[in-house]
Design a protein around this motif. Structure first.
Motif, PDB file in Angstrom:
ATOM      1  N   PRO A  59       0.823  -1.223   0.000  1.00  0.00           N
ATOM      2  CA  PRO A  59       0.000   0.000   0.000  1.00  0.00           C
ATOM      3  C   PRO A  59       0.852   1.267   0.000  1.00  0.00           C
ATOM      4  O   PRO A  59       0.561   2.218  -0.706  1.00  0.00           O
ATOM      5  CB  PRO A  59      -0.807  -0.094   1.302  1.00  0.00           C
ATOM      6  N   ARG A  60       1.927   1.218   0.789  1.00  0.00           N
ATOM      7  CA  ARG A  60       2.808   2.373   0.886  1.00  0.00           C
ATOM      8  C   ARG A  60       3.426   2.706  -0.475  1.00  0.00           C
ATOM      9  O   ARG A  60       3.441   3.865  -0.906  1.00  0.00           O
ATOM     10  CB  ARG A  60       3.901   2.042   1.911  1.00  0.00           C
ATOM     11  N   ALA A  61       3.900   1.666  -1.155  1.00  0.00           N
ATOM     12  CA  ALA A  61       4.528   1.894  -2.469  1.00  0.00           C
ATOM     13  C   ALA A  61       3.491   2.371  -3.484  1.00  0.00           C
ATOM     14  O   ALA A  61       3.758   3.279  -4.283  1.00  0.00           O
ATOM     15  CB  ALA A  61       5.197   0.609  -2.951  1.00  0.00           C
ATOM     16  N   LEU A  62       2.295   1.765  -3.451  1.00  0.00           N
ATOM     17  CA  LEU A  62       1.258   2.164  -4.414  1.00  0.00           C
ATOM     18  C   LEU A  62       0.817   3.613  -4.178  1.00  0.00           C
ATOM     19  O   LEU A  62       0.625   4.383  -5.129  1.00  0.00           O
ATOM     20  CB  LEU A  62       0.041   1.231  -4.301  1.00  0.00           C
ATOM     21  N   ILE A  63       0.665   3.982  -2.905  1.00  0.00           N
ATOM     22  CA  ILE A  63       0.229   5.348  -2.591  1.00  0.00           C
ATOM     23  C   ILE A  63       1.312   6.351  -3.010  1.00  0.00           C
ATOM     24  O   ILE A  63       1.017   7.405  -3.579  1.00  0.00           O
ATOM     25  CB  ILE A  63      -0.141   5.483  -1.095  1.00  0.00           C
ATOM     26  N   ALA A  64       2.576   5.989  -2.758  1.00  0.00           N
ATOM     27  CA  ALA A  64       3.682   6.879  -3.183  1.00  0.00           C
ATOM     28  C   ALA A  64       3.681   7.021  -4.697  1.00  0.00           C
ATOM     29  O   ALA A  64       3.829   8.129  -5.227  1.00  0.00           O
ATOM     30  CB  ALA A  64       5.013   6.317  -2.698  1.00  0.00           C
ATOM     31  N   LEU A  65       3.475   5.889  -5.380  1.00  0.00           N
ATOM     32  CA  LEU A  65       3.472   5.894  -6.850  1.00  0.00           C
ATOM     33  C   LEU A  65       2.378   6.823  -7.389  1.00  0.00           C
ATOM     34  O   LEU A  65       2.634   7.713  -8.210  1.00  0.00           O
ATOM     35  CB  LEU A  65       3.245   4.464  -7.342  1.00  0.00           C
ATOM     36  N   ASN A 187       2.184   3.749   7.516  1.00  0.00           N
ATOM     37  CA  ASN A 187       0.984   3.218   8.179  1.00  0.00           C
ATOM     38  C   ASN A 187      -0.291   3.437   7.376  1.00  0.00           C
ATOM     39  O   ASN A 187      -1.344   3.715   7.927  1.00  0.00           O
ATOM     40  CB  ASN A 187       0.814   3.851   9.574  1.00  0.00           C
ATOM     41  N   ARG A 188      -0.186   3.369   6.072  1.00  0.00           N
ATOM     42  CA  ARG A 188      -1.396   3.454   5.232  1.00  0.00           C
ATOM     43  C   ARG A 188      -1.731   2.041   4.764  1.00  0.00           C
ATOM     44  O   ARG A 188      -0.841   1.205   4.581  1.00  0.00           O
ATOM     45  CB  ARG A 188      -1.187   4.361   4.026  1.00  0.00           C
ATOM     46  N   SER A 189      -3.024   1.803   4.565  1.00  0.00           N
ATOM     47  CA  SER A 189      -3.449   0.458   4.168  1.00  0.00           C
ATOM     48  C   SER A 189      -3.925   0.467   2.710  1.00  0.00           C
ATOM     49  O   SER A 189      -3.998   1.528   2.081  1.00  0.00           O
ATOM     50  CB  SER A 189      -4.606   0.014   5.061  1.00  0.00           C
ATOM     51  N   LEU A 190      -4.272  -0.732   2.229  1.00  0.00           N
ATOM     52  CA  LEU A 190      -4.816  -0.806   0.867  1.00  0.00           C
ATOM     53  C   LEU A 190      -6.130  -0.036   0.758  1.00  0.00           C
ATOM     54  O   LEU A 190      -6.474   0.486  -0.306  1.00  0.00           O
ATOM     55  CB  LEU A 190      -5.029  -2.261   0.469  1.00  0.00           C
ATOM     56  N   ASP A 191      -6.894   0.029   1.886  1.00  0.00           N
ATOM     57  CA  ASP A 191      -8.137   0.817   1.877  1.00  0.00           C
ATOM     58  C   ASP A 191      -7.844   2.275   1.536  1.00  0.00           C
ATOM     59  O   ASP A 191      -8.600   2.920   0.806  1.00  0.00           O
ATOM     60  CB  ASP A 191      -8.831   0.755   3.250  1.00  0.00           C
ATOM     61  N   ASP A 192      -6.738   2.779   2.115  1.00  0.00           N
ATOM     62  CA  ASP A 192      -6.361   4.170   1.801  1.00  0.00           C
ATOM     63  C   ASP A 192      -6.084   4.314   0.309  1.00  0.00           C
ATOM     64  O   ASP A 192      -6.453   5.317  -0.312  1.00  0.00           O
ATOM     65  CB  ASP A 192      -5.107   4.581   2.599  1.00  0.00           C
TER      66      ASP A 192
END
Lengths: 332, 264
Positions: A59-65, A187-192
């Motif tokens: 999730p962290r990598a996807l959100i950063a992307l 601390n972000r999840s896939l929901d985020d």
């Protein structure tokens, strides 16, 4: 600096992005065998390493992307629209509006009632701030009027945020909000990630196809108009796109500054200063930079927690000063 | 028949009445010069013809169709507009600036084709810009910039070219070069409306002149009929020297270009 063929540049950035994305899955407080973790996650095995990969690192990598791509893309679009290398989504109130909307949701507890409340608050705040800027500046406003209106709305939004913090009943709530505002992807999840996705994709889609019009704006608004560009429609399209995409990103990550400023500036000479060609590569570059920054904050020794938003500001603010000095020298 | 017709154009900006009942006709192959003192309303008239400003009263027809009813792309294919102080906000290469002229012929997703490339090459050759194609626009001299911007306008293959003081701040040789290119456009069937302050150039190159004063047409017609003692006195507050009263003596100066086949 000589321009690079746009496809070659996009290809190189994509390769770098894929590599850094995978590196970001490896980096963390406890090293994990990523391939094995991925295999176990795919098999439905809820092992610790599979959970670390799917619930923490991915999730962290996807959100950063996605957030980084949004910030880079929106920065390039805003600079092209205003023909100003110092422009960024924050200039027309989009970012501060998103912060106000998100803080209002956090403060009111609406976020616990339905899961999309936070990005909806960010997007709504961003849209309202953009709308107010537009109403204040007028339908056919010039660039300087828009910027002045943006400064006014930014001040108003940040004053409202201060008021909310001031009225917060509990010091813990204040601390939570302030920490969120510093900008972080930890601390972000896939929901985020799912929360940020719809507004992001709609914003990106709205920006697709605006490259030609931004190219025409290189010669000024009157010439762009006579080249067939519908300027009011272009401005609305870009403002709404930025409100949706930046609003979604900010609601999940908090404020992450300077990526939208730095990346288009660095890549512009490589695309021959063409605003249209700058859009896709800025998206790739923004994603790359935020992923790298997020990896960097994970490399600090345990006990020192640096927020990624703080790191980008520490690096970005001096860069901004350098840009101002360079622009001043160029103008004189 | 291709033409621009404008009737009874009035324009009020703030509390200023900038144009009052101005009419204009532009015929195929014609170069019409707009002349008059500063603040006479020339630029506003040109911007109305380009569709940038809407008149408070009156109308403009392009090839018989109301200008405002033309879709943006159709309008931009027919009319090219050269602004007074053309600039580029980014240091884009000369070739890219000229290529922007093809935008009206391309869809959002359409890449420039062979014909677009051929037109760009032809216009670059016509305006003598081969050696500058890789140069960044801000590094050019005033004369080179004027040629690049004209090339950009010509690359759109417009029927009508509206040019606002295209030779301002150019030396004599570059003035002639730009005016020759505008003349060539007319010789190939296009039409030009050009704002000029140099009455010698205006009378030399334009088929007709329209003299504006305080937002109204003071005189319109062939140069020798428009540039006379009375009109000059009324418009500019100047009179011709004793004994130089007629257009053919006062404006008989001709230039011979130093390149074979380009003499005027």
């Amino acid at each position: 600096m000589r321009p690079i063929h746009p496809r070659l540049l996009a290809g190189l950035l994509t390769l770098a992005l894929i590599a850094v994305f995978f590196v970001s899955l490896f980096v963390g407080s406890s090293p994990i065998p990523v391939i094995r973790a991925a295999r176990e996650a795919a098999d439905g095995n809820a092992s610790v390493i599979a959970l670390i990969l799917t619930e923490v690192r991915l999730p962290r990598a996807l959100i950063a992307l996605f957030s980084g791509a949004t910030l880079g893309l929106c920065g390039a679009a805003m600079q092209g629209l205003l023909r100003n290398p110092l422009a960024a989504p924050g200039l027309i109130g989009s970012s501060s509006g998103a912060v106000l909307g998100s803080v209002a949701v956090l403060y009111s507890g609406l976020g616990t009632l339905f899961w999309l409340a936070l990005p909806a608050g960010g997007m709504l705040g961003s849209l309202l701030a953009t709308l107010m800027v537009y109403l204040m500046a007028g339908r056919d406003a010039g660039t300087s009027t828009l910027i002045l209106a943006g400064v006014a709305i930014n001040s108003l939004a940040l004053a409202m945020v201060s008021l909310i913090l001031n009225l917060a009943p509990s010091p813990y709530a204040v601390q939570d909000i302030v920490l969120w505002m510093l900008g972080s992807i930890a601390n972000r999840s896939l929901d985020d990630f799912w929360m940020l996705l719809p507004g992001t994709l709609i914003g990106w889609l709205l920006l697709v196809g605006s490259g030609r019009s931004l190219d025409a704006l290189t010669l000024g608004e009157e010439t762009a108009y006579t080249l067939g560009v519908n300027l009011p429609r272009l401005r609305w399209r870009i403002f709404i796109a930025i409100a949706l995409a930046v609003g979604s990103a900010v609601s999940v990550t908090g404020t992450i500054s300077f990526i939208g400023l730095v990346i288009p500036h660095l890549l512009r000479p490589l695309v021959g200063f063409q605003p249209g060609r700058l859009l896709p590569v800025s998206a790739l570059g923004g994603a790359l930079l935020l992923l790298l920054a997020d990896i960097a904050v994970r490399l600090f020794p345990p006990g020192i927690e640096i927020k990624v938003g703080v790191l980008t500001s520490l690096v970005g603010a001096p860069f901004f000063l350098y840009l101002i000095l360079k622009t001043r020298r160029w103008q004189t | 028949m291709s033409s621009i017709e404008a009737r009874d154009l009035s324009l009020t900006l703030g509390s200023n009445r900038v144009l009052r009942g101005v009419s204009l006709d532009l015929r195929p192959g014609e170069m019409l010069g707009l002349i008059g003192p500063n603040g006479a309303g020339k630029t506003c008239l040109l911007r109305i013809l380009a569709g940038i400003l809407s008149p408070s009263q009156g109308w403009v027809r392009i090839d018989g169709r109301p200008l405002q009813s033309l879709p943006a792309q159709a309008r931009s294919r027919r009319i090219a507009y050269l602004t007074q102080a053309g600039t580029a906000h980014w240091p884009v290469s000369v070739e890219r600036i000229v290529a922007l002229g093809r935008l009206p012929h391309l869809g959002n997703w359409q890449l420039p084709g062979e014909r677009d490339t051929a037109v760009i090459r032809r216009v670059i050759a016509q305006t003598d810009l081969h050696h500058l194609t890789e140069r960044q626009f801000p590094t050019l001299s005033g004369g080179e910039k004027a040629r690049v911007l004209l090339a950009r306008a010509l690359a759109g293959e417009p029927q009508y070219l509206l040019a606002d003081e295209p030779v301002a701040a150019l030396d004599l040789a570059h003035q002639l070069e730009v005016m020759d290119l505008l003349r060539q456009h007319c010789n190939h069937g296009g039409s030009v409306v050009v704002i000029l302050h140099d009455l010698r150039l205006a009378s030399h190159y334009c088929n007709r002149l329209q003299l504006l004063l305080d937002g109204e047409t003071l005189a319109v017609g062939p140069p020798e009929g428009v540039i006379g003692d009375d009109n000059l006195k009324r418009a500019f507050g100047v009179k011709m020297r004793e004994g130089v009263g007629a257009i053919d003596t006062a404006f008989s100066l001709t230039w011979v270009r130093d390149k074979p086949g380009e003499g005027q």
